[in-house]
Design a protein around this motif. Structure first.
Motif, PDB file in Angstrom:
ATOM      1  N   HIS A 178       0.807  -1.175  -0.240  1.00  0.00           N
ATOM      2  CA  HIS A 178       0.108   0.121  -0.030  1.00  0.00           C
ATOM      3  C   HIS A 178       0.959   1.126   0.009  1.00  0.00           C
ATOM      4  O   HIS A 178       2.099   0.988   0.212  1.00  0.00           O
ATOM      5  CB  HIS A 178      -1.006  -0.036   1.246  1.00  0.00           C
ATOM      6  CG  HIS A 178      -0.293   0.114   2.554  1.00  0.00           C
ATOM      7  ND1 HIS A 178       0.380   1.302   3.069  1.00  0.00           N
ATOM      8  CD2 HIS A 178       0.194  -0.860   3.451  1.00  0.00           C
ATOM      9  CE1 HIS A 178       0.701   1.092   4.380  1.00  0.00           C
ATOM     10  NE2 HIS A 178       0.608  -0.008   4.338  1.00  0.00           N
ATOM     11  N   ALA A 179       0.358   2.135  -0.388  1.00  0.00           N
ATOM     12  CA  ALA A 179       0.988   3.384  -0.421  1.00  0.00           C
ATOM     13  C   ALA A 179       0.801   4.327   1.168  1.00  0.00           C
ATOM     14  O   ALA A 179      -0.052   3.733   1.858  1.00  0.00           O
ATOM     15  CB  ALA A 179       0.421   4.560  -1.597  1.00  0.00           C
ATOM     16  N   ALA A 180       1.270   5.373   1.318  1.00  0.00           N
ATOM     17  CA  ALA A 180       1.163   6.009   2.373  1.00  0.00           C
ATOM     18  C   ALA A 180      -0.409   6.422   2.729  1.00  0.00           C
ATOM     19  O   ALA A 180      -1.064   6.824   1.774  1.00  0.00           O
ATOM     20  CB  ALA A 180       1.924   7.180   2.583  1.00  0.00           C
ATOM     21  N   GLN A 195       4.440   3.913   3.598  1.00  0.00           N
ATOM     22  CA  GLN A 195       4.489   2.924   2.865  1.00  0.00           C
ATOM     23  C   GLN A 195       5.000   1.628   3.553  1.00  0.00           C
ATOM     24  O   GLN A 195       5.951   1.675   3.782  1.00  0.00           O
ATOM     25  CB  GLN A 195       4.807   3.339   1.396  1.00  0.00           C
ATOM     26  CG  GLN A 195       4.714   2.322   0.461  1.00  0.00           C
ATOM     27  CD  GLN A 195       5.512   2.846  -0.953  1.00  0.00           C
ATOM     28  OE1 GLN A 195       5.821   3.929  -1.117  1.00  0.00           O
ATOM     29  NE2 GLN A 195       4.940   2.003  -1.925  1.00  0.00           N
ATOM     30  N   ASP A 232      -5.290   2.786  -3.971  1.00  0.00           N
ATOM     31  CA  ASP A 232      -5.536   2.081  -2.533  1.00  0.00           C
ATOM     32  C   ASP A 232      -6.810   1.861  -2.035  1.00  0.00           C
ATOM     33  O   ASP A 232      -7.099   1.266  -1.202  1.00  0.00           O
ATOM     34  CB  ASP A 232      -4.821   3.006  -1.403  1.00  0.00           C
ATOM     35  CG  ASP A 232      -3.371   2.740  -1.344  1.00  0.00           C
ATOM     36  OD1 ASP A 232      -2.831   1.835  -1.970  1.00  0.00           O
ATOM     37  OD2 ASP A 232      -2.657   3.556  -0.650  1.00  0.00           O
TER      38      ASP A 232
END
Length: 269
Positions: free
Chosen positions: A91-93, A121, A164
């Motif tokens: 996942h990203a931040a 992340q 996301d």
């Protein structure tokens, strides 16, 4: 000897009176998780999953969902809401936010706690917390003070990247309260706690209608019922102050009074 007895009686009275106050100021023991807590969350205020304080609610969801729970809080309590979100591997931040609303759906401010946090992340989880102000038994209509009744928890991710959206997450939510005691007591109480549907229920009871026709949107209340804050340890300390003042007066009189006999003058004076 008389002064010693007076001081001993004062200390004994103070200790006996302070014992229940000290007991009330300690946090209530948390109930153990016995499977009665919900394992899913609601998607709105009306469908919020109810659970009692001291239990841990869990739910599986997807990023982008709004998750709702509700719990009861009574006068003199200072609730602390904690939430843990377990994130997927890739996942990203992400920024997660925890909001708490009262029975009138007014957003309540947090005294302290990380209400909004960003998970870097690759992070596996993110922890959030919100300690509310002490619930008051009564307040002015224009104020937004916490009042006895149902409280709502909303947990969601904000400012998500499109990539996301829809990723699976698991959440854990828990509420514990500290009993503040007489330091937060006020002169007054609500006629009814701020529980959704309680007005409809009251009207139904007054008109002697069948209880099945009443609409109760929240069925959980504190284990010992709604106290509305009529009793607090402030009464104990007021009584202790009066007793100590009376004993101080008796002790002062015993110290300062004379023997009752006129002093004799030396011969030839």
């Amino acid at each position: 000897m008389r002064i010693t007895r007076v001081l001993g009686a004062a200390l004994l009275t103070l200790g006996l009176a302070a014992w229940p106050a000290a007991a009330d100021s300690t946090p209530a023991p948390s109930a153990s998780d016995d499977g009665s807590a919900p394992t899913s969350a609601g998607t709105s205020f009306r469908t919020a999953a109810e659970f009692e304080q001291g239990r841990q609610a869990t739910a599986g969801a997807s990023t982008g969902d709004y998750l709702y729970w509700s719990f009861p809080a009574d006068a003199g309590q200072r609730p602390t809401v904690k939430a843990t979100v377990k994130l997927p591997d890739a996942h990203a931040a992400q920024t997660w936010q925890l909001d708490v609303y009262d029975g009138l759906r007014r957003r309540q401010a947090c005294q302290y706690g990380a209400q909004t946090r960003t998970a870097a992340q690759g992070a596996t989880s993110v922890d959030l917390a919100c300690t509310l102000r002490t619930v008051r038994a009564w307040s002015e209509t224009w104020a937004d003070d916490p009042l006895p009744g149902t409280y709502y928890i909303r947990l969601t991710a904000v400012n998500l990247a499109t990539a996301d959206l829809g990723l699976p997450v698991s959440t854990e939510v828990r509420v514990d309260s500290k009993d503040v005691g007489g330091s937060a007591a006020v002169d007054g109480s609500l006629a009814k706690p701020l529980v959704p549907g309680i007005a409809v229920t009251s009207n139904s009871e007054d008109s002697d209608e069948d209880s099945s026709s009443s609409a109760v949107l929240s069925s959980i209340e504190p284990d010992d019922g709604w106290s509305s804050g009529w009793w607090s340890d402030r009464w104990v300390w007021t009584a202790v102050g009066g007793v100590l003042a009376a004993l101080a007066g008796v002790g002062g009189y015993a110290l300062t009074r004379g023997s009752g006999r006129p002093s004799r003058l030396p011969p030839g004076a």
